[in-house]
Design an enzyme around this catalytic site. Structure first.
Site, PDB file in Angstrom:
ATOM      1  N   HIS A 170      37.720 -12.128  16.666  1.00  0.00           N
ATOM      2  CA  HIS A 170      38.277 -10.792  17.039  1.00  0.00           C
ATOM      3  C   HIS A 170      37.402  -9.635  16.599  1.00  0.00           C
ATOM      4  CE1 HIS A 170      42.330 -12.662  16.432  1.00  0.00           C
ATOM      5  NE2 HIS A 170      41.791 -13.156  15.593  1.00  0.00           N
ATOM      6  N   SER A 291      15.998   4.706  31.694  1.00  0.00           N
ATOM      7  CA  SER A 291      16.643   5.609  32.339  1.00  0.00           C
ATOM      8  C   SER A 291      16.072   6.669  33.071  1.00  0.00           C
ATOM      9  CB  SER A 291      17.395   6.197  31.166  1.00  0.00           C
ATOM     10  OG  SER A 291      18.247   7.554  31.491  1.00  0.00           O
ATOM     11  N   LYS A 297      15.322   5.000  26.483  1.00  0.00           N
ATOM     12  CA  LYS A 297      16.081   4.190  26.931  1.00  0.00           C
ATOM     13  C   LYS A 297      15.546   2.774  27.457  1.00  0.00           C
ATOM     14  CE  LYS A 297      19.982   4.058  27.046  1.00  0.00           C
ATOM     15  NZ  LYS A 297      21.083   4.330  27.904  1.00  0.00           N
ATOM     16  N   GLU A 304      23.557  -7.193  32.255  1.00  0.00           N
ATOM     17  CA  GLU A 304      24.859  -6.486  32.877  1.00  0.00           C
ATOM     18  C   GLU A 304      25.078  -7.088  34.332  1.00  0.00           C
ATOM     19  OE1 GLU A 304      23.827  -2.466  32.266  1.00  0.00           O
ATOM     20  OE2 GLU A 304      23.945  -2.375  30.280  1.00  0.00           O
TER      21      GLU A 304
END
Length: 474
Positions: A170, A291, A297, A304
């Site tokens: 969970h 980025s 970044k 992804e």
């Protein structure tokens, strides 16, 4: 890919169709051609169409339809066609599909004898055969790409055998495990994917060639010889089913979708663990991007994109199943789009799998951050097990430990910070050695059951994983 071919001769006016003898007039409408032509999708089938056409020429020779010289001329012409296509020759606008393209080029190479090649066969059994051959080859390519990713997992897992980290249920911290045990949890789903691919390949290895348009070939060709020549395991038992059976495509797409799902799940774990809040993983530079605004970044774009690709493969599977469910018996033109979704799913995976392999290979796992995420409260189950070993029932032990956990929440400390008196109050079977049970290493040492996270069990699991990987194509 349409209904049965009616003629193989070049039509007047410079066009070239495998059908049309019962039509007259100026020809099909451009709008229909734009919809009907599939050459943009099925062009990649040409090596298989050439191969099966050479086998068909031999079958026609065996049936007495072609003389040996004619058979040799056609085989020589098909080799020349293959050479032209390998050299980069492209379709022309009048090529309806890959079969029309090859027939046109074959006529250019050997003349009218090419018109005999289509005897007894249809584009229906022709495309089904070529598609199955493509699927069998694709299954092998996917298996090799999966095995490469699995080897990366094993290599990384060897460095994580003694690195302890929280497991999660969970998305809440559960029980300590070794980092290797967590990573191998992603190995075995891919091993099941390999088994599914093997089953899909076996499903594809049923020869439809010789089924004609729907009722079978009217000439005494040997389908058994065709089967052997083309590498199929068996021949289709029913010609009506053979030209419309796309179960193998559905099975390939289901296998591809499950691979996509499993890639998405490991990508999700790595993305989460690579966040600053977790810090378990540091990403490398070759499979990440920066980025355009924020110089600090490093984004895990490969992971992804892998996560997003699973949805696309699910769409491909759903598209095919929705198409198949409403078709009447035998071939229908709806089936032309089976290759669009099959090619898309396989192409996507052959992009995603190497990217995930590369991204995982360059990950650095930060053992100190993984250990820092452990807390003695995570050993609550071990405390309950401690009491069970002393003679308590598990329900009784669960209740006693629950009281202790509530006490930690109320006081804002972990279990190891509670005084022994608090343990003694919770249950009389607690003794001074209770604090040993709050060790994360002691926790995993108790879990030496097969498939568990104990050090010995993980070593056995790593050996089993390597053995599974050493069997190509399983």
């Amino acid at each position: 890919m349409t209904t049965a071919g009616l003629t193989s001769a070049p039509a007047k006016g410079g066009t070239h169709k495998l059908w049309g003898g019962r039509f007259k007039g100026p020809g099909t409408a451009p709008a229909f051609d734009a919809l009907n032509h599939s050459i943009g999708v099925d062009f990649r089938l040409w090596p298989f169409d050439v191969q099966l056409s050479k086998a068909w020429a031999m079958a026609l020779y065996g049936a007495g339809v072609l003389t040996l010289d004619e058979c040799n001329d056609i085989e020589r012409g098909l080799d020349a066609v293959a050479h032209r296509l390998e050299a980069g020759e492209q379709p022309v606008p009048s090529d309806e599909d890959v079969h029309t393209l090859i027939d046109r080029l074959l006529h250019a190479e050997v003349g009218d004898v090419a018109s005999k090649l289509h005897t007894g066969r249809s584009r229906n059994d022709q495309v089904a055969t070529a598609s199955r051959m493509w699927a069998m080859e694709a299954a092998g390519q996917l298996d090799r790409a999966i095995r490469h990713l699995q080897q990366v997992m094993i290599d990384q897992a060897h460095g994580l055998e003694t690195a302890l980290m929280p497991s999660y249920t969970h998305l809440q911290r559960a029980i300590p495990v070794s980092g290797a045990h967590w990573l191998l949890a992603h190995f075995w789903p891919l091993e099941r994917d390999r088994a599914r691919l093997k089953a899909a390949c076996k499903s594809a290895a049923v020869l439809p060639l010789g089924s004609g348009a729907v009722a079978g070939c009217a000439y005494p060709i040997s389908r058994t010889l065709l089967q052997g020549a083309l590498g199929f395991e068996t021949v289709s038992p029913n010609s009506i089913d053979a030209v419309s059976d796309r179960d193998f495509v559905a099975e390939m797409l289901f296998a591809a979708t499950m691979i996509g799902v499993h890639l998405s799940r490991i990508a999700e774990d790595l993305i989460v663990y690579g966040s600053s809040e977790f810090g378990f993983v540091q990403f490398g530079e070759q499979f990440t991007s920066g980025s355009s605004m924020m110089p600090q970044k490093r984004n895990p774009d490969a992971l992804e994109l892998a996560r997003g690709s699973a949805a696309r493969m699910l769409g491909d599977l759903t598209t095919l199943l929705a198409t198949l469910k409403g078709l009447p018996s035998s071939y229908n033109k709806d089936l032309q789009d089976d290759k669009r979704v099959l090619f898309d799913a396989v192409d996507t995976l052959l992009l995603v799998l190497p990217a995930v392999s590369g991204a995982l290979a360059e990950c650095t796992f930060r053992g100190e951050r993984m250990r820092a995420a452990l807390s003695s409260t995570m050993m609550a189950t071990d405390l309950a097990d401690y009491l069970v070993r002393k003679g308590a029932s598990f329900r009784e032990a669960h209740g006693a430990v629950g009281q202790l956990v509530r006490a930690t929440e109320e006081s804002g400390v972990d279990l190891h910070s509670l005084p022994f008196a608090r343990f003694a109050d919770a249950h009389p079977l607690f003794e001074q050695d209770i604090f040993d049970a709050l060790s994360a290493y002691r926790s995993i040492e108790h879990r030496e059951v097969e498939g568990g996270t104990g050090p010995g069990a993980v070593r056995v699991q790593l050996e089993a994983a390597q053995r599974a990987l050493d069997v190509p194509g399983r």
